[in-house]
Design an enzyme around this catalytic site. Structure first.
Site, PDB file in Angstrom:
ATOM      1  N   ASP A 189       2.695  32.683  26.922  1.00 32.37           N
ATOM      2  CA  ASP A 189       3.953  32.988  27.604  1.00 32.37           C
ATOM      3  C   ASP A 189       3.986  32.283  28.954  1.00 32.37           C
ATOM      4  OD1 ASP A 189       6.460  34.321  27.976  1.00 32.37           O
ATOM      5  OD2 ASP A 189       5.441  35.864  29.143  1.00 32.37           O
ATOM      6  N   ARG A 244      22.383  28.615  26.754  1.00 32.22           N
ATOM      7  CA  ARG A 244      21.386  29.247  27.625  1.00 32.22           C
ATOM      8  C   ARG A 244      20.026  29.356  26.961  1.00 32.22           C
ATOM      9  NH1 ARG A 244      23.188  34.790  28.701  1.00 32.22           N
ATOM     10  NH2 ARG A 244      21.278  34.875  29.911  1.00 32.22           N
ATOM     11  N   LYS A 245      19.930  29.062  25.680  1.00 37.74           N
ATOM     12  CA  LYS A 245      18.674  29.182  24.940  1.00 37.74           C
ATOM     13  C   LYS A 245      17.826  27.923  25.113  1.00 37.74           C
ATOM     14  CE  LYS A 245      20.601  32.256  21.472  1.00 37.74           C
ATOM     15  NZ  LYS A 245      20.857  32.466  20.041  1.00 37.74           N
TER      16      LYS A 245
END
Length: 192
Positions: A86, A132-133
């Site tokens: 992450d 926005r992805k």
């Protein structure tokens, strides 16, 4: 680059444009926030992940697994490895695109054990943008940039405005982040 199984990105995307103010290839990246568990230098037991900008759409990160990071005796905890990915994926998004984004989805594929004392080399790649992805993927190799793949991951990040963090985050932590950014004379950036 080996990818987690399945079509990725799962939708039609545009090739991401690297921001003109993105660090140049070869630039070592500091932590985006000193108290970040992933890249911060003030967190005992944190990952202390370090990253370098690569060519094109790549960011190279690495961290050494310590006994504080283990799950099963002598092996890295799977959740901690997901945390490292992450952080590495977010570093690629934040540093190459220079816009704030949050993790929307993270998928990891554990291919082999990661022993305590080993170093994981993670190559994160910006795969595409759809509104926005932001789609990004990575492979983590054991003990060398060309070592065997131990973990692969892919993530969906969502671009947000600064207000997202001031609305949902700790106001004192936000003040500390902004003070650090001002002290370093950097433009505001965040890599959650």
């Amino acid at each position: 680059m080996s990818r987690v199984s399945g079509a990725w990105p799962p939708v039609a995307v545009e090739q991401p444009e690297i921001h003109p103010d993105a660090p140049a290839p070869g630039s070592e990246l500091g932590s985006h926030f000193s108290e970040c568990f992933g890249c911060g230098n003030e967190v005992p037991g944190g990952l202390h992940l370090r990253s370098v900008i690569g060519d094109g759409h790549l960011v190279h990160s690495k961290f050494t697994v310590t006994s504080a990071h283990q799950g099963a005796p002598g092996l890295a905890h799977g959740g901690l490895l997901a945390c490292a990915f992450d952080e590495a994926l977010g570093s690629a998004v934040g540093n190459l695109l220079r816009r704030p984004a949050v993790t929307g989805k993270l998928e990891t594929d554990f291919r082999r054990p990661v022993p305590v004392g080993s170093t994981l080399y993670v190559a994160a790649h910006l795969d595409g943008v759809a509104g926005r992805k932001i789609y990004v993927s990575a492979d983590g190799r054991l003990d060398a940039p060309d070592g065997p793949i131990a973990v692969s991951a892919r993530g969906l990040f969502i671009a947000v405005n600064f207000e997202h963090f001031s609305t949902h985050g700790d106001p004192q932590a936000m003040e500390k982040l902004l003070a650090q950014q001002n002290q370093n004379e950097q433009a505001w950036e965040i890599n959650p």
